[in-house]
Design a protein around this motif. Sequence first.
Motif, mmCIF file in Angstrom:
data_model
loop_
_atom_site.group_PDB
_atom_site.id
_atom_site.type_symbol
_atom_site.label_atom_id
_atom_site.label_comp_id
_atom_site.label_asym_id
_atom_site.label_seq_id
_atom_site.Cartn_x
_atom_site.Cartn_y
_atom_site.Cartn_z
ATOM 1 N N TYR A 111 0.792 -1.232 0.000
ATOM 2 C CA TYR A 111 0.000 0.000 0.000
ATOM 3 C C TYR A 111 0.827 1.286 0.000
ATOM 4 O O TYR A 111 0.265 2.376 -0.070
ATOM 5 N N GLY A 112 2.145 1.183 0.075
ATOM 6 C CA GLY A 112 2.972 2.379 0.175
ATOM 7 C C GLY A 112 3.188 3.078 -1.156
ATOM 8 O O GLY A 112 3.090 2.471 -2.229
ATOM 9 N N HIS A 113 3.502 4.380 -1.092
ATOM 10 C CA HIS A 113 3.843 5.158 -2.281
ATOM 11 C C HIS A 113 5.189 4.706 -2.828
ATOM 12 O O HIS A 113 6.129 4.456 -2.072
ATOM 13 N N GLU A 114 5.288 4.657 -4.145
ATOM 14 C CA GLU A 114 6.547 4.270 -4.767
ATOM 15 C C GLU A 114 7.668 5.238 -4.408
ATOM 16 O O GLU A 114 8.837 4.855 -4.356
ATOM 17 N N GLU A 115 7.315 6.512 -4.150
ATOM 18 C CA GLU A 115 8.341 7.512 -3.853
ATOM 19 C C GLU A 115 9.148 7.186 -2.599
ATOM 20 O O GLU A 115 10.298 7.626 -2.465
ATOM 21 N N ILE A 116 8.573 6.437 -1.672
ATOM 22 C CA ILE A 116 9.296 6.188 -0.420
ATOM 23 C C ILE A 116 9.777 4.752 -0.264
ATOM 24 O O ILE A 116 10.639 4.475 0.572
ATOM 25 N N LYS A 117 9.231 3.835 -1.050
ATOM 26 C CA LYS A 117 9.585 2.427 -0.851
ATOM 27 C C LYS A 117 11.085 2.182 -0.987
ATOM 28 O O LYS A 117 11.696 1.511 -0.150
ATOM 29 N N GLY A 118 11.676 2.706 -2.040
ATOM 30 C CA GLY A 118 13.079 2.424 -2.310
ATOM 31 C C GLY A 118 13.993 2.814 -1.171
ATOM 32 O O GLY A 118 14.843 2.027 -0.729
ATOM 33 N N SER A 119 13.825 4.024 -0.654
ATOM 34 C CA SER A 119 14.712 4.500 0.410
ATOM 35 C C SER A 119 14.478 3.748 1.713
ATOM 36 O O SER A 119 15.425 3.460 2.455
ATOM 37 N N VAL A 120 13.220 3.410 1.994
ATOM 38 C CA VAL A 120 12.924 2.679 3.231
ATOM 39 C C VAL A 120 13.501 1.269 3.166
ATOM 40 O O VAL A 120 14.191 0.812 4.089
ATOM 41 N N PHE A 121 13.240 0.567 2.080
ATOM 42 C CA PHE A 121 13.754 -0.798 1.950
ATOM 43 C C PHE A 121 15.277 -0.820 1.959
ATOM 44 O O PHE A 121 15.894 -1.739 2.512
ATOM 45 N N GLU A 122 15.885 0.184 1.349
ATOM 46 C CA GLU A 122 17.349 0.249 1.343
ATOM 47 C C GLU A 122 17.893 0.349 2.763
ATOM 48 O O GLU A 122 18.901 -0.288 3.102
ATOM 49 N N ARG A 123 17.228 1.118 3.598
ATOM 50 C CA ARG A 123 17.691 1.247 4.982
ATOM 51 C C ARG A 123 17.514 -0.058 5.762
ATOM 52 O O ARG A 123 18.296 -0.370 6.657
ATOM 53 N N PHE A 124 16.480 -0.831 5.431
ATOM 54 C CA PHE A 124 16.315 -2.131 6.083
ATOM 55 C C PHE A 124 17.434 -3.085 5.674
ATOM 56 O O PHE A 124 17.943 -3.850 6.496
ATOM 57 N N ILE A 125 17.815 -3.039 4.407
ATOM 58 C CA ILE A 125 18.817 -3.975 3.909
ATOM 59 C C ILE A 125 20.231 -3.518 4.244
ATOM 60 O O ILE A 125 21.052 -4.297 4.742
ATOM 61 N N GLU A 126 20.521 -2.255 4.005
ATOM 62 C CA GLU A 126 21.887 -1.766 4.195
ATOM 63 C C GLU A 126 22.177 -1.360 5.638
ATOM 64 O O GLU A 126 23.254 -1.638 6.165
ATOM 65 N N ASP A 127 21.231 -0.683 6.274
ATOM 66 C CA ASP A 127 21.461 -0.154 7.624
ATOM 67 C C ASP A 127 20.818 -0.993 8.723
ATOM 68 O O ASP A 127 20.900 -0.632 9.898
ATOM 69 N N LYS A 128 20.146 -2.085 8.327
ATOM 70 C CA LYS A 128 19.516 -3.004 9.287
ATOM 71 C C LYS A 128 18.479 -2.287 10.152
ATOM 72 O O LYS A 128 18.361 -2.528 11.355
ATOM 73 N N ASN A 129 17.715 -1.392 9.527
ATOM 74 C CA ASN A 129 16.655 -0.689 10.246
ATOM 75 C C ASN A 129 15.524 -1.644 10.608
ATOM 76 O O ASN A 129 15.437 -2.764 10.090
ATOM 77 N N MET A 130 14.640 -1.174 11.496
ATOM 78 C CA MET A 130 13.479 -1.957 11.910
ATOM 79 C C MET A 130 12.236 -1.078 11.902
ATOM 80 O O MET A 130 12.320 0.151 11.981
ATOM 81 N N GLY A 131 11.075 -1.729 11.808
ATOM 82 C CA GLY A 131 9.816 -0.991 11.786
ATOM 83 C C GLY A 131 8.716 -1.743 12.504
ATOM 84 O O GLY A 131 8.782 -2.966 12.671
ATOM 85 N N GLY A 132 7.701 -1.007 12.937
ATOM 86 C CA GLY A 132 6.580 -1.620 13.641
ATOM 87 C C GLY A 132 5.275 -0.920 13.323
ATOM 88 O O GLY A 132 5.217 -0.030 12.469
ATOM 89 N N LEU A 133 4.227 -1.322 14.021
ATOM 90 C CA LEU A 133 2.875 -0.814 13.775
ATOM 91 C C LEU A 133 2.257 -0.342 15.081
ATOM 92 O O LEU A 133 2.329 -1.038 16.099
ATOM 93 N N MET A 134 1.644 0.836 15.046
ATOM 94 C CA MET A 134 0.951 1.383 16.213
ATOM 95 C C MET A 134 -0.547 1.467 15.930
ATOM 96 O O MET A 134 -0.988 2.278 15.115
#
Length: 511
Positions: A111-134
């Motif tokens: 459901y995400g905008h294409e404009e943000i997917k690339g940068s977010v996924f890159e941070r998960f893969i390269e920087d080992k970021n994490m995310g959650g749901l509120m």
Amino acid sequence: MSIASYLSEELGSSVEFETFRESFRETLDNVFSRRADFDQLSTRRGLPPFVMREIQSHTPLSVFIPEEYGGRGGHVHECQAILAAASYESLGLSLTLGINGALFLQPLTKYGHEEIKGSVFERFIEDKNMGGLMITEPDYGTDALNMKTSYTENGDGTYHVEGTKHWAGLTGWADFWLVTARRRGQNGDLGRDIDFFVADMNQPEQMVEVEEFYENLGLYMIPYGRNNVDIRVPEEHRLQPESTGIKMMLDTLHRSRIEFPGMGMGFLRRMLDEALEQGRERFVGGKPLIDYDQVKRRIAEIQASFTACSAMCLHTSEHAGLEHNLSGATMTANSIKAVVTDLMQDASQSLLQLMGGKGYRLDHVAGRSVVDSRPFQIFEGSNDVLYQQISESVLKSMRTAEETNLHAFLQDHDLTSRAADYFSDTLDFEVDQSLPQRRLVELGRVLGRVVTMDMVIELGDRGFRSDLISNCLQVFQKNVEGLITTYQRSQSTSVIEDYGDGAAWLDYVDA
């Protein structure tokens, strides 16, 4: 015994993934058993930095990320297998991965905008970021649709989101949050629909403030707490539903519930392995525990749970892809989540019973498993509520079909047609359409287990070990028959709120 062996051909696991998974498993074993004593680590909150560093070095969350963004493709069977590998060693770690995957990465992918997917996924893969749901709020848990967190449009291409959220797993750890909110109109009223917003903790105006960390009873690895939300996010950070936000939320939550077996799989295998080892090595009265009939019963039930969860993993792998809209999959999602989490708690209780006093410790796998698996019956839908919803869904379908006999209806239902044959007499009765809540819950327990049996039969048809399938079906059949007896004899006992007068036993001692 890999569930990948029983997948339909187009989903078959690649050699590359088997190598990836085995390397991940070896690292988990090294981290939790060699470099550190996980029994000791489990008594302290959080994790030492080297543990997460070693785990994240394999980028396990890549299984949830599409290939075009550098991930492994988001194949559900790979996600299930990684969750299972983690939960064999640590249920908390598996839940951490599950939160990231099912409650952030998958909804963002869909459901995400294409404009943000690339940068977010890159941070998960390269920087080992994490995310959650509120979603959950102090006054709105099960009643999430009435949440008070709200948003308004600022007129400059941003949204202002404000409210209070709590019990979000990874509080204070997550680099990204999906925050749910309702639109606030000019008159101050809140809209009925729900929207999701991506908040980036690296951006000051999007930071969620942690007001309090909770002393959660179990799952020490995962931080929980209360959060103050007062953020401003760009318009492209708002997820885009296919129809309504509520259906988007149901699709997300149902998919997450259907994916619970991944977390249950490794956990139940661990319970089974520990129980078998205790049964063989512990001697009482000159013979091993496993020679005692009651011990055999307990271990057989854990083994049946292992088989049932395997069947659920197979079903999930073939039905929970992002191409499916699961907003209407109430019966499947609720049955899988409620039944597998009941099985997890029951298995942990049985293991603790077999271990005796030495297991009643946080630094022992048995005691830890009891407290760690218990909240799985509560979060993402209390099991009592989910069982009630299963019954309501079936009763609604029966009304539509103008069918009153439960067995006749289940015989024609896609999720229960084969398992219904085991209950030609037991379920051959007319169902009252105006059942009280407690009987809806009782009936839901029955229906959830019949759905599970149908999945077990399918797993058996694919070639899974016939002795495990047979034992599992016997255990579940007996369980369902017992639950039906409870359902049919259910009485509406009432609560006596002012119970104090005349209720002190000491007054009646004839001394």
